[in-house]
Design an enzyme around this catalytic site. Structure first.
Site, PDB file in Angstrom:
ATOM      1  N   ASP A   1      -5.799  -3.544  -2.633  1.00  0.00           N
ATOM      2  CA  ASP A   1      -4.774  -3.247  -1.628  1.00  0.00           C
ATOM      3  C   ASP A   1      -4.162  -4.495  -0.989  1.00  0.00           C
ATOM      4  O   ASP A   1      -4.865  -5.397  -0.535  1.00  0.00           O
ATOM      5  CB  ASP A   1      -5.396  -2.375  -0.532  1.00  0.00           C
ATOM      6  CG  ASP A   1      -4.371  -1.747   0.382  1.00  0.00           C
ATOM      7  OD1 ASP A   1      -3.748  -2.483   1.168  1.00  0.00           O
ATOM      8  OD2 ASP A   1      -4.179  -0.520   0.306  1.00  0.00           O
TER       9      ASP A   1
ATOM     10  N   SER B   1       0.826  -1.197   0.000  1.00  0.00           N
ATOM     11  CA  SER B   1       0.000   0.000   0.000  1.00  0.00           C
ATOM     12  C   SER B   1       0.871   1.263   0.000  1.00  0.00           C
ATOM     13  O   SER B   1       1.700   1.442  -0.882  1.00  0.00           O
ATOM     14  CB  SER B   1      -0.967  -0.050   1.189  1.00  0.00           C
ATOM     15  OG  SER B   1      -2.036   0.850   0.995  1.00  0.00           O
TER      16      SER B   1
END
Length: 298
Positions: free
Chosen positions: A154, A38
């Site tokens: 993600d 991320s």
């Protein structure tokens, strides 16, 4: 000795990765392998591509109003981020559009999640921007990224601190930056609101962003009411990230763990970059004797 740096997920708290990298470099410590999840993938890619100083300058100048321009409601309802602005930002401050991972001076990989299977996906080849874009695609905020007929989101959903990826790429010693160490329940903390701008238009826009992000990530009222739906979501994300991180690190512990103390920061408070970067530097300085001992630098 090959050093791996595992940069964890944590949204706005991830600006502390910039401070960590700067502090390590100031003490003569530079990793051979950089892996990120991320925001960790974003900062890590910028560092490996040689754009970290530019990214730091941009982040430090970020305001609530500038941040608000990244958000929009689109007709497809696949996210709330302006993808054109995001792409321009990534290509300007992370890596050029044509940059390939194989061309970088250091080994790099990001972590994403296969939306259909829940499988962990390591992106260590191909476009840097695609690898970063997939890793930062927080469900609900960012649209999923299609790669090789798979929809990716993600990587924090499956591997918040990619220690295992560093080791797979050849790291003998892994320095992990965990941004999820003390966040559970902290989204309900009360903080003082910043002073408002005298400009009415700016004030209204900034207040909109403040109220939106406050509802998601921090709380500021005299009485303690029932948590809103956004607070419940933010709290759930925090709990999930914390539990997954603990489980993964227990099974594959790093040699050094850095835990910046940023629980007071909301997940979307990217305009507090200077505070996060400073804590990243301080975090390294607090553990410097242990770091040097582990790396045989004493």
């Amino acid at each position: 000795m090959k050093i791996g740096l595992a940069l964890g997920s944590g949204a706005s708290r991830g600006w502390s990765h910039v401070g960590v990298i700067k502090a390590l470099k100031s003490h003569g410590i530079e990793p051979d392998i950089v892996c990120g999840t991320s925001i960790g993938a974003l900062v890590g890619a910028s560092y490996v591509a040689g754009h970290l100083p530019d990214l730091e300058d941009w982040a430090s100048a970020l305001s609530k109003l500038k941040m608000a321009r990244f958000f929009e409601i689109n007709r497809s309802l696949n996210g709330f981020v302006n993808t054109e602005r995001l792409h321009h930002f990534l290509s300007s401050f992370v890596a050029p559009e044509e940059q390939l991972i194989e061309q970088l001076d250091k080994k790099f990989a990001s972590v994403a999640t296969d939306l259909a299977t829940g499988r962990e996906v390591w992106l260590s080849k191909g476009s840097v921007l695609e690898a970063v874009g997939a890793s930062i695609s927080v469900p609900g905020l960012f649209p999923a990224i299609k790669q090789d007929n798979n929809w990716l989101v993600d990587g924090g959903l499956v591997n918040p601190v990619p220690i295992s990826v560093c080791r797979a790429l050849g790291a003998e010693v892994v320095i992990a930056v965990n941004l999820n160490g003390d966040i559970v329940g902290k989204h309900l903390n009360k903080n003082e609101k910043p002073e408002k701008s005298p400009d009415k238009v700016v004030n209204k826009l900034a207040s909109f962003v403040t109220d939106y992000t406050d509802s998601l990530f921090s709380f500021e009222k005299d009485e303690e009411p029932m948590p809103s739906i956004f607070e419940a979501i933010a709290g759930s994300v925090n709990i999930t990230q914390d539990r997954i991180t603990r489980s993964r690190m227990a099974g594959d512990p790093p040699d050094i763990v850095l835990t910046p103390k940023l629980s007071q920061m909301g997940l979307l408070e990217f305009y507090r970059a200077e505070e996060a970067i400073s804590e990243g530097v301080e975090c390294v300085n607090r553990l410097l004797p242990e770091i040097k001992y582990t790396l045989n630098l004493l």
